[in-house]
Design an enzyme around this catalytic site. Structure first.
Site, PDB file in Angstrom:
ATOM      1  N   ASP A 136     133.299  89.257   1.162  1.00 35.68           N
ATOM      2  CA  ASP A 136     132.377  90.138   0.441  1.00 35.68           C
ATOM      3  C   ASP A 136     131.717  91.075   1.442  1.00 35.68           C
ATOM      4  O   ASP A 136     131.591  90.744   2.613  1.00 35.68           O
ATOM      5  CB  ASP A 136     131.309  89.308  -0.272  1.00 35.68           C
ATOM      6  CG  ASP A 136     131.890  88.619  -1.495  1.00 35.68           C
ATOM      7  OD1 ASP A 136     132.659  89.268  -2.221  1.00 35.68           O
ATOM      8  OD2 ASP A 136     131.582  87.440  -1.705  1.00 35.68           O
ATOM      9  N   GLU A 178     132.918  71.481   4.155  1.00 34.46           N
ATOM     10  CA  GLU A 178     132.717  72.861   4.612  1.00 34.46           C
ATOM     11  C   GLU A 178     131.335  73.011   5.249  1.00 34.46           C
ATOM     12  O   GLU A 178     130.350  72.502   4.720  1.00 34.46           O
ATOM     13  CB  GLU A 178     132.867  73.798   3.412  1.00 34.46           C
ATOM     14  CG  GLU A 178     132.757  75.260   3.790  1.00 34.46           C
ATOM     15  CD  GLU A 178     133.144  76.168   2.629  1.00 34.46           C
ATOM     16  OE1 GLU A 178     134.213  75.963   2.012  1.00 34.46           O
ATOM     17  OE2 GLU A 178     132.357  77.082   2.346  1.00 34.46           O
ATOM     18  N   PHE A 200     123.028  82.427  -6.091  1.00 30.79           N
ATOM     19  CA  PHE A 200     124.362  82.478  -5.515  1.00 30.79           C
ATOM     20  C   PHE A 200     125.430  82.466  -6.615  1.00 30.79           C
ATOM     21  O   PHE A 200     126.406  83.201  -6.554  1.00 30.79           O
ATOM     22  CB  PHE A 200     124.530  81.299  -4.553  1.00 30.79           C
ATOM     23  CG  PHE A 200     125.721  81.439  -3.680  1.00 30.79           C
ATOM     24  CD1 PHE A 200     125.860  82.559  -2.869  1.00 30.79           C
ATOM     25  CD2 PHE A 200     126.714  80.480  -3.682  1.00 30.79           C
ATOM     26  CE1 PHE A 200     126.973  82.707  -2.065  1.00 30.79           C
ATOM     27  CE2 PHE A 200     127.838  80.625  -2.888  1.00 30.79           C
ATOM     28  CZ  PHE A 200     127.970  81.741  -2.081  1.00 30.79           C
ATOM     29  N   SER A 251     137.442  66.827   2.118  1.00 29.71           N
ATOM     30  CA  SER A 251     137.249  67.784   3.219  1.00 29.71           C
ATOM     31  C   SER A 251     135.832  68.327   3.078  1.00 29.71           C
ATOM     32  O   SER A 251     135.219  68.218   2.006  1.00 29.71           O
ATOM     33  CB  SER A 251     138.289  68.909   3.148  1.00 29.71           C
ATOM     34  OG  SER A 251     138.321  69.494   1.862  1.00 29.71           O
ATOM     35  N   HIS A 260     136.674  68.947  -2.052  1.00 26.54           N
ATOM     36  CA  HIS A 260     136.165  69.731  -0.917  1.00 26.54           C
ATOM     37  C   HIS A 260     134.659  69.880  -1.133  1.00 26.54           C
ATOM     38  O   HIS A 260     134.226  70.395  -2.170  1.00 26.54           O
ATOM     39  CB  HIS A 260     136.850  71.108  -0.911  1.00 26.54           C
ATOM     40  CG  HIS A 260     136.445  71.990   0.229  1.00 26.54           C
ATOM     41  ND1 HIS A 260     136.924  71.835   1.512  1.00 26.54           N
ATOM     42  CD2 HIS A 260     135.600  73.055   0.284  1.00 26.54           C
ATOM     43  CE1 HIS A 260     136.409  72.764   2.294  1.00 26.54           C
ATOM     44  NE2 HIS A 260     135.590  73.515   1.579  1.00 26.54           N
TER      45      HIS A 260
END
Ligand SMILES: Cc1cc2nc3c(=O)[nH]c(=O)nc-3n(C[C@H](O)[C@H](O)[C@H](O)COP(=O)(O)OP(=O)(O)OC[C@H]3O[C@@H](n4cnc5c(N)ncnc54)[C@H](O)[C@@H]3O)c2cc1C
Length: 318
Positions: free
Chosen positions: A129, A37, A238, A35, A288
């Site tokens: 967040d 994103e 990040f 999958s 993913h």
């Protein structure tokens, strides 16, 4: 005895065996599910890049593609438009990320309802967040306090398929790894059917997490989130926020390549593909990919995992 005829020592033998074994990616059957994103585009140009990526990845028959929701719900309309377009114009099941930040339960119900009406049946349910970095999460006075509450709320709205987030290296706000696992279990018990993990860079981190989750009574699908990294500095920033560890060897691999974007891409694909290969060897069959809206790296890694294209959007339209 010259250097060339000297027998190999034990360490060297081990290394030689590793290097001479069949090619790592030879003979993979392509039985892994994937999958992808994306994040919602901010401009027309970015929208085109995103769309090109979706079209490139579609023939790999992803189980679903998902579109993120900006911090503080800042991308509500753009996320909706992107997910709705994927649902309408491709045959990939589209999943919408949805967070609890800055919204009442009634507002979230409205968003979820409009997804259902647009044919979207899969939600990635997150706490989210705050919009500004470093702030603590504060729930809306009439909103949900956690992803587990959101999952339960969504299930009351419509029979969505729901995915949630998991953290192989523990969510930074969690009291301890066990309490984070208890929270994951709550989310699954509330109606989520799988967890997608935060990115991580060693297969061991995932395997340890999978074992701990099993011991905590979690038997739902745990899908590793794969981030092919071509910019370590950005990823470091990040990673600091989300509790993922960047190993020192990764810095070394990218050192001196600031002005060599193609070399960085090749290394990014190699590192991520190797991680996926180790996970595959450990029985993982779902992956993913955090695509950052670019198809090439994810496509290359899927190809190495044996995935081959079939069926396109054009065929759907015909
Ligand atoms: C696959 C994936 C996709 C993401 N997509 C997005 C996105 O689109 N938009 C976005 O803004 N963010 C996104 N995020 C980031 C996510 O919103 C943040 O990591 C956020 O800080 C936590 O969200 P959560 O859903 O895991 O929260 P929760 O599951 O609610 O957990 C948050 C923290 O609270 C703790 N906790 C919760 N309930 C309890 C309790 N009852 N007792 C004790 N501790 C508790 C947990 O252990 C954890 O530390 C994504 C993350 C992942 C892994």
């Amino acid at each position: 005895m010259t250097e060339h005829t000297r027998p190999l020592g034990l360490n060297e033998l081990e290394e030689a065996k590793r290097a001479l074994d069949v090619p790592l990616f030879a003979g993979l059957s392509g039985d892994a599910d994937v999958s992808f994103e994306f994040f919602p585009p901010k401009s027309e140009k970015m929208e085109q890049t995103l769309w090109d990526s979706v079209v490139t990845l579609e023939p790999l028959n992803p189980r679903f593609v998902s579109v993120t929701y900006g911090a503080g719900g800042s991308t509500r309309e753009r996320t909706h438009a992107t997910v709705a377009r994927i649902a309408k114009e491709t045959r990939i099941p589209a999943a919408a990320h949805l967070t609890c930040v800055g919204a009442s339960k009634a507002e979230i119900a409205e968003v979820a309802q409009s997804y259902w009406e647009a044919g979207v049946r899969h939600i990635v349910a997150l706490r989210g967040d705050p919009p500004a970095e470093g702030q603590a999460f504060e729930s809306h006075p009439e909103g949900y306090n956690s992803a587990a509450e959101l999952v339960a709320g969504l299930k009351d709205i419509a029979p969505f398929e729901i995915s949630v987030a998991a953290y192989p290296e523990t969510h930074p706000e969690a009291n301890c790894p066990q309490s984070d696992l208890d929270n994951l279990k709550r989310k699954l018990d509330a109606g989520a059917s799988r967890a997608i993990t935060q990115f991580f860079f060693t297969a061991e981190a995932f395997f340890r997490f999978r074992d701990a989750a099993g011991a905590a009574g979690i038997d739902a699908e745990l899908v590793p989130g794969i981030l092919p990294v071509s910019n370590v500095a950005q990823t470091r920033k990040f990673a600091g926020m989300c509790g993922a560890e960047i190993p020192a060897w990764m810095n070394d691999l990218f050192e001196g390549l600031d002005d060599h974007p193609s070399a960085r891409q090749l290394i990014a694909a190699t590192v991520a593909a190797e991680l996926c290969r180790k996970l595959y060897a450990g029985g993982v069959r779902q992956f993913h990919f955090y695509t950052l809206n670019r198809a090439e790296l994810s496509y290359a890694i899927c190809h190495l995992l044996g995935k081959r294209p079939s069926g396109t959007a054009q065929e759907k339209a015909a």
